[in-house]
Design a protein around this motif. Sequence first.
Motif, PDB file in Angstrom:
ATOM      1  N   LEU A  47       0.827  -1.217   0.000  1.00 37.69           N
ATOM      2  CA  LEU A  47       0.000   0.000   0.000  1.00 37.69           C
ATOM      3  C   LEU A  47       0.854   1.256   0.000  1.00 37.69           C
ATOM      4  CD1 LEU A  47      -2.983  -0.836   2.382  1.00 37.69           C
ATOM      5  CD2 LEU A  47      -2.847  -1.034  -0.097  1.00 37.69           C
ATOM      6  N   ALA A  51       0.886   3.964  -3.043  1.00 35.55           N
ATOM      7  CA  ALA A  51       0.504   5.357  -2.775  1.00 35.55           C
ATOM      8  C   ALA A  51       1.357   6.329  -3.587  1.00 35.55           C
ATOM      9  CB  ALA A  51       0.615   5.665  -1.288  1.00 35.55           C
ATOM     10  N   THR A  54      -0.115   4.929  -7.860  1.00 37.81           N
ATOM     11  CA  THR A  54      -1.366   4.346  -8.330  1.00 37.81           C
ATOM     12  C   THR A  54      -2.487   5.368  -8.359  1.00 37.81           C
ATOM     13  OG1 THR A  54      -0.762   2.203  -7.482  1.00 37.81           O
ATOM     14  CG2 THR A  54      -3.077   2.548  -7.854  1.00 37.81           C
ATOM     15  N   ALA A  60      -4.717  -1.151  -8.029  1.00 42.94           N
ATOM     16  CA  ALA A  60      -4.193  -1.272  -6.666  1.00 42.94           C
ATOM     17  C   ALA A  60      -4.675  -2.563  -6.014  1.00 42.94           C
ATOM     18  CB  ALA A  60      -4.620  -0.063  -5.834  1.00 42.94           C
ATOM     19  N   PRO A 113      -8.446  -3.283   3.263  1.00 40.23           N
ATOM     20  CA  PRO A 113      -7.950  -2.531   2.110  1.00 40.23           C
ATOM     21  C   PRO A 113      -8.703  -2.865   0.812  1.00 40.23           C
ATOM     22  CG  PRO A 113      -6.099  -3.311   3.408  1.00 40.23           C
ATOM     23  CD  PRO A 113      -7.339  -3.942   3.977  1.00 40.23           C
ATOM     24  N   ASP A 128      -6.497   7.648  -3.218  1.00 42.35           N
ATOM     25  CA  ASP A 128      -5.477   8.054  -2.243  1.00 42.35           C
ATOM     26  C   ASP A 128      -5.983   7.885  -0.813  1.00 42.35           C
ATOM     27  OD1 ASP A 128      -3.685   8.721  -4.239  1.00 42.35           O
ATOM     28  OD2 ASP A 128      -4.257  10.845  -4.266  1.00 42.35           O
ATOM     29  N   LEU A 131      -5.910   4.196   0.040  1.00 43.41           N
ATOM     30  CA  LEU A 131      -4.553   3.739   0.342  1.00 43.41           C
ATOM     31  C   LEU A 131      -4.115   4.180   1.735  1.00 43.41           C
ATOM     32  CD1 LEU A 131      -3.019   4.395  -3.159  1.00 43.41           C
ATOM     33  CD2 LEU A 131      -3.098   2.174  -2.018  1.00 43.41           C
ATOM     34  N   GLN A 135      -3.488   1.744   5.004  1.00 44.44           N
ATOM     35  CA  GLN A 135      -2.227   1.720   5.758  1.00 44.44           C
ATOM     36  C   GLN A 135      -2.487   1.862   7.254  1.00 44.44           C
ATOM     37  OE1 GLN A 135       0.290   4.793   4.110  1.00 44.44           O
ATOM     38  NE2 GLN A 135      -0.068   4.058   2.037  1.00 44.44           N
TER      39      GLN A 135
END
Length: 184
Positions: A47, A51, A54, A60, A113, A128, A131, A135
């Motif tokens: 991830l 980031a 992607t 992703a 995720p 974004d 991601l 995380q």
Amino acid sequence: MTSAEGIQQSDPESRERPGQRDDVTPDERASQLKERVYVTFTALAVLIALAQETESPGAAALVLLVTTCGVLLAGLVADIISHTAVHSKLPSRHELGHMIATSVSALAAIAVPMILFGLAALEIIHVDAALRAGQIVLAISLGVIALGALRRAGLTWWRRLLLAGILTAVGIAAIVLEYLAHTL
């Protein structure tokens, strides 16, 4: 086990937990936890790397799934080879079944995720944000995994919490190091 006073004593290892099979040995539980931690760290690294480059939630999700499956297959092969080397024989059907089940169950580490990527694909959130949230969830899940694993350790609550916090901090450190590696 019964004490002299006739009071039933409870063995923490023998208590059944929801979703826990009775036939799982402590070594099998340990391998399940180990695999889950490996997959969580792998997913976290993926991830972080994604980031940086992607823009497509589908891409992703595919990279995360393929990378995770690759790591799990590598772990399965390593388990079979190490078992064969140590025991001078292939794993039994039960042992192989456990190895496969451990690998498959570790896929749960990427569930959140993947859901976030689904939301990004539906344009409910931006990729974004998916991601970053992924995380954060993975870093926190390292602490949750540690708390779950340490509940049987016979440690005081604050020591379990401290160790879980340390594992979470390691996850956060991994995020920082990966960001540094991608910005240099």
